[in-house]
Write a protein that holds these residues in place. Sequence first.
Motif, mmCIF file in Angstrom:
data_model
loop_
_atom_site.group_PDB
_atom_site.id
_atom_site.type_symbol
_atom_site.label_atom_id
_atom_site.label_comp_id
_atom_site.label_asym_id
_atom_site.label_seq_id
_atom_site.Cartn_x
_atom_site.Cartn_y
_atom_site.Cartn_z
ATOM 1 N N ASN A 108 10.568 -16.038 -7.904
ATOM 2 C CA ASN A 108 9.992 -17.280 -7.364
ATOM 3 C C ASN A 108 8.953 -17.053 -6.284
ATOM 4 O OD1 ASN A 108 12.149 -18.989 -8.715
ATOM 5 N ND2 ASN A 108 13.324 -17.576 -7.459
ATOM 6 N N SER A 109 8.704 -15.809 -5.935
ATOM 7 C CA SER A 109 7.793 -15.527 -4.825
ATOM 8 C C SER A 109 7.377 -14.071 -4.906
ATOM 9 C CB SER A 109 8.495 -15.768 -3.490
ATOM 10 O OG SER A 109 9.568 -14.844 -3.342
ATOM 11 N N GLY A 110 6.414 -13.725 -4.058
ATOM 12 C CA GLY A 110 5.952 -12.350 -4.026
ATOM 13 C C GLY A 110 7.013 -11.399 -3.510
ATOM 14 N N THR A 111 7.638 -11.780 -2.418
ATOM 15 C CA THR A 111 8.612 -10.870 -1.818
ATOM 16 C C THR A 111 9.768 -10.607 -2.786
ATOM 17 O OG1 THR A 111 9.668 -10.382 0.303
ATOM 18 C CG2 THR A 111 10.077 -12.582 -0.603
ATOM 19 N N GLU A 112 10.132 -11.590 -3.579
ATOM 20 C CA GLU A 112 11.194 -11.371 -4.575
ATOM 21 C C GLU A 112 10.731 -10.443 -5.691
ATOM 22 O OE1 GLU A 112 13.461 -14.879 -6.048
ATOM 23 O OE2 GLU A 112 12.181 -15.892 -4.601
ATOM 24 N N ALA A 135 -0.098 -2.077 4.992
ATOM 25 C CA ALA A 135 0.313 -2.786 3.782
ATOM 26 C C ALA A 135 1.080 -4.061 4.126
ATOM 27 C CB ALA A 135 1.205 -1.890 2.927
ATOM 28 N N PHE A 136 0.982 -5.046 3.239
ATOM 29 C CA PHE A 136 1.855 -6.223 3.304
ATOM 30 C C PHE A 136 2.537 -6.399 1.962
ATOM 31 C CE2 PHE A 136 3.083 -10.658 2.973
ATOM 32 C CZ PHE A 136 3.764 -10.838 4.170
ATOM 33 N N HIS A 137 3.869 -6.396 1.971
ATOM 34 C CA HIS A 137 4.601 -6.564 0.715
ATOM 35 C C HIS A 137 5.633 -7.679 0.791
ATOM 36 C CE1 HIS A 137 2.669 -3.077 -1.001
ATOM 37 N NE2 HIS A 137 3.031 -2.335 0.021
ATOM 38 N N GLY A 138 5.676 -8.407 1.900
ATOM 39 C CA GLY A 138 6.593 -9.532 1.976
ATOM 40 C C GLY A 138 7.547 -9.427 3.142
ATOM 41 N N ARG A 139 8.433 -10.433 3.266
ATOM 42 C CA ARG A 139 9.219 -10.637 4.480
ATOM 43 C C ARG A 139 10.732 -10.561 4.285
ATOM 44 N NH1 ARG A 139 6.431 -12.047 9.349
ATOM 45 N NH2 ARG A 139 4.615 -13.290 8.858
ATOM 46 N N LEU A 190 1.565 0.520 -3.738
ATOM 47 C CA LEU A 190 0.248 0.287 -3.127
ATOM 48 C C LEU A 190 -0.343 -1.040 -3.571
ATOM 49 C CD1 LEU A 190 -1.328 3.798 -3.815
ATOM 50 C CD2 LEU A 190 -0.653 2.918 -1.562
ATOM 51 N N GLU A 191 -1.098 -1.659 -2.685
ATOM 52 C CA GLU A 191 -1.974 -2.770 -3.069
ATOM 53 C C GLU A 191 -3.329 -2.169 -3.469
ATOM 54 O OE1 GLU A 191 -1.779 -5.988 0.285
ATOM 55 O OE2 GLU A 191 -0.925 -4.138 1.036
ATOM 56 N N PRO A 192 -3.886 -2.564 -4.605
ATOM 57 C CA PRO A 192 -5.219 -2.052 -4.968
ATOM 58 C C PRO A 192 -6.275 -2.430 -3.927
ATOM 59 C CG PRO A 192 -4.157 -3.031 -6.874
ATOM 60 C CD PRO A 192 -3.297 -3.361 -5.689
ATOM 61 N N GLY A 195 -4.658 -7.028 1.105
ATOM 62 C CA GLY A 195 -5.078 -8.405 1.367
ATOM 63 C C GLY A 195 -4.832 -8.794 2.811
ATOM 64 N N GLU A 196 -3.550 -8.924 3.187
ATOM 65 C CA GLU A 196 -3.225 -9.307 4.565
ATOM 66 C C GLU A 196 -3.718 -8.258 5.552
ATOM 67 O OE1 GLU A 196 -1.947 -12.433 5.025
ATOM 68 O OE2 GLU A 196 -2.444 -12.307 2.893
ATOM 69 N N GLY A 197 -3.856 -7.033 5.101
ATOM 70 C CA GLY A 197 -4.341 -5.957 5.963
ATOM 71 C C GLY A 197 -5.817 -6.064 6.300
ATOM 72 N N LEU A 223 2.208 -1.028 -8.376
ATOM 73 C CA LEU A 223 1.068 -1.687 -7.730
ATOM 74 C C LEU A 223 1.433 -3.121 -7.400
ATOM 75 C CD1 LEU A 223 -1.951 -0.256 -9.725
ATOM 76 C CD2 LEU A 223 -0.995 0.522 -7.547
ATOM 77 N N ASP A 224 1.190 -3.478 -6.151
ATOM 78 C CA ASP A 224 1.419 -4.843 -5.688
ATOM 79 C C ASP A 224 0.128 -5.628 -5.914
ATOM 80 O OD1 ASP A 224 1.789 -7.206 -4.372
ATOM 81 O OD2 ASP A 224 2.671 -6.324 -2.559
ATOM 82 N N GLU A 225 0.111 -6.388 -7.008
ATOM 83 C CA GLU A 225 -1.062 -7.199 -7.362
ATOM 84 C C GLU A 225 -0.786 -8.677 -7.066
ATOM 85 O OE1 GLU A 225 -4.133 -6.427 -9.157
ATOM 86 O OE2 GLU A 225 -3.759 -4.496 -10.171
ATOM 87 N N ILE A 226 0.096 -8.917 -6.107
ATOM 88 C CA ILE A 226 0.458 -10.291 -5.768
ATOM 89 C C ILE A 226 -0.770 -11.082 -5.314
ATOM 90 C CG2 ILE A 226 1.734 -11.628 -4.020
ATOM 91 C CD1 ILE A 226 4.011 -9.482 -4.400
ATOM 92 N N GLN A 227 -1.639 -10.446 -4.539
ATOM 93 C CA GLN A 227 -2.852 -11.139 -4.071
ATOM 94 C C GLN A 227 -4.057 -10.825 -4.950
ATOM 95 O OE1 GLN A 227 -5.152 -11.880 0.202
ATOM 96 N NE2 GLN A 227 -3.021 -11.397 0.151
ATOM 97 N N THR A 228 -4.101 -9.619 -5.522
ATOM 98 C CA THR A 228 -5.297 -9.180 -6.252
ATOM 99 C C THR A 228 -5.261 -9.563 -7.728
ATOM 100 O OG1 THR A 228 -4.184 -7.056 -6.556
ATOM 101 C CG2 THR A 228 -5.754 -7.218 -4.738
ATOM 102 N N ALA A 252 2.436 -12.775 -8.028
ATOM 103 C CA ALA A 252 2.958 -14.045 -7.492
ATOM 104 C C ALA A 252 1.745 -14.940 -7.214
ATOM 105 C CB ALA A 252 3.819 -13.846 -6.249
ATOM 106 N N LYS A 253 1.483 -15.185 -5.948
ATOM 107 C CA LYS A 253 0.392 -16.040 -5.467
ATOM 108 C C LYS A 253 -0.331 -16.870 -6.538
ATOM 109 C CE LYS A 253 -0.351 -14.429 -0.890
ATOM 110 N NZ LYS A 253 0.272 -13.153 -0.529
ATOM 111 N N GLY A 254 -1.385 -16.355 -7.148
ATOM 112 C CA GLY A 254 -2.223 -17.177 -8.033
ATOM 113 C C GLY A 254 -1.641 -17.436 -9.412
#
Length: 401
Positions: A108-112, A135-139, A190-192, A195-197, A223-228, A252-254
């Motif tokens: 239901n979310s990126g962090t999940e 890096a940002f991968h969630g909370r 890794l995030e490609p 984003g938050e960084g 690869l964390d493509e939650i934002q990308t 997640a996100k988009g």
Amino acid sequence: MTGHVPEWLGRYAASLLPVFGTPQTVLSHGQGCYVVDVDGKRYLDLLAGIAVNTLGHGHPALVDAVTKQASQLVHVSNFFTSQPQVELAEALLRIAEAPAGSAVFFANSGTEAIEAAVKLSRRTGRGTIVAAENAFHGRTTGALALTWKPAYREPFEPLIGRILHVPFDDEAALRAAVASAGDDLAAVVLEPIQGEGGVIPSSAAYLRLARELTTAAGALLILDEIQTGMGRTGHWFAHQSRGIRPDAMTLAKGLAGGVPIGALVTFGAQVTGLLGAGQHGSTFGGNPLACAAGLAVVETIESDGLLAHARAMGEHLVVAVDAVGHPLVDGVRGEGLLRAIALTRPVAPAAMTAAREAGFLVNAVAPDALRLAPPLVVTAEELDTFVAALPGILDAAGAGE
Ligand SMILES: *Cc1c(COP(=O)(O)O)cnc(C)c1O
């Protein structure tokens, strides 16, 4: 104090946990790339809910899909499946060019999605994860261990151990960390593009090295493509422009245009086989409402050519901002419609405020960088209204220093 915004913010302060600080305003409705606050002030939304509102606001394809699905089935539990769930999983595997045996887990979310990836990595029987500084991968507590920012992490320690943070896009540091993890290396995450960084792209060579090193070590490249992901960079997924394939990626996100959703995609039967029956789950994950929204996003990106459009609009923005030639602008970085205007001085928070007053929503992603992540449907004319206002916005921000 006049207007409805202060009144609602007062009620917000009295009723919401203060983790986000004071919201900038109180939004009422939106259409296309514009949103309107409860006092009737209109803004060009160049942030899209942090790269979430892929199709902007009130897009008929998303409204129709959600409306129709809500009248049929909103939720069924994972004792059952539904057509939108299966169709969205198939669509994601197709656009990810995933090989046979690949699969999707919906959250239901990126962090999940990251939590699912961490559990996947544990099933290798190893425990060390290499992640990047900044890096940002969630909370949630698992994802938080991978997130870099000490201010986010330290109040909640101890978190899961054996996380090695290495400088981002630094090949020597990655080699050294992988070597030091040795036989315990479970995954490199890794995030490609961070984003938050601060919208910091990795080089193709760096991701290719990460691919080579993880393959050689028998570890996973996640690869964390939650934002990308989901067309944000002008490709379905940012790794596709770097000529590599991960073992797993998080989304997640988009993905569903604003309806909450997350996903873990596993590439190939071997990785998919790491998580068996009963080893993960979610009550809401993969519900038909979110999946119908996700399908509408995928179909609209395809039918309206939004990947090429995102690339063209990103280029348009770079050229237009460069042409402004303002002394506070140090260039535009990022890819497609995930961009940051780099500033020569740390005036991004003041510029964000000045932009909002001028009717534009952007984000001070770093003290010296303004993030733009508009809906993929943004037009050149809309971007030009922002670029025309940019000198005044930056003058105001610079003067307030
Ligand atoms: C936003 C984000 C997350 C966290 O997603 P949430 O939905 O807020 O939990 C994780 N990774 C990246 C790269 C993100 O941009």
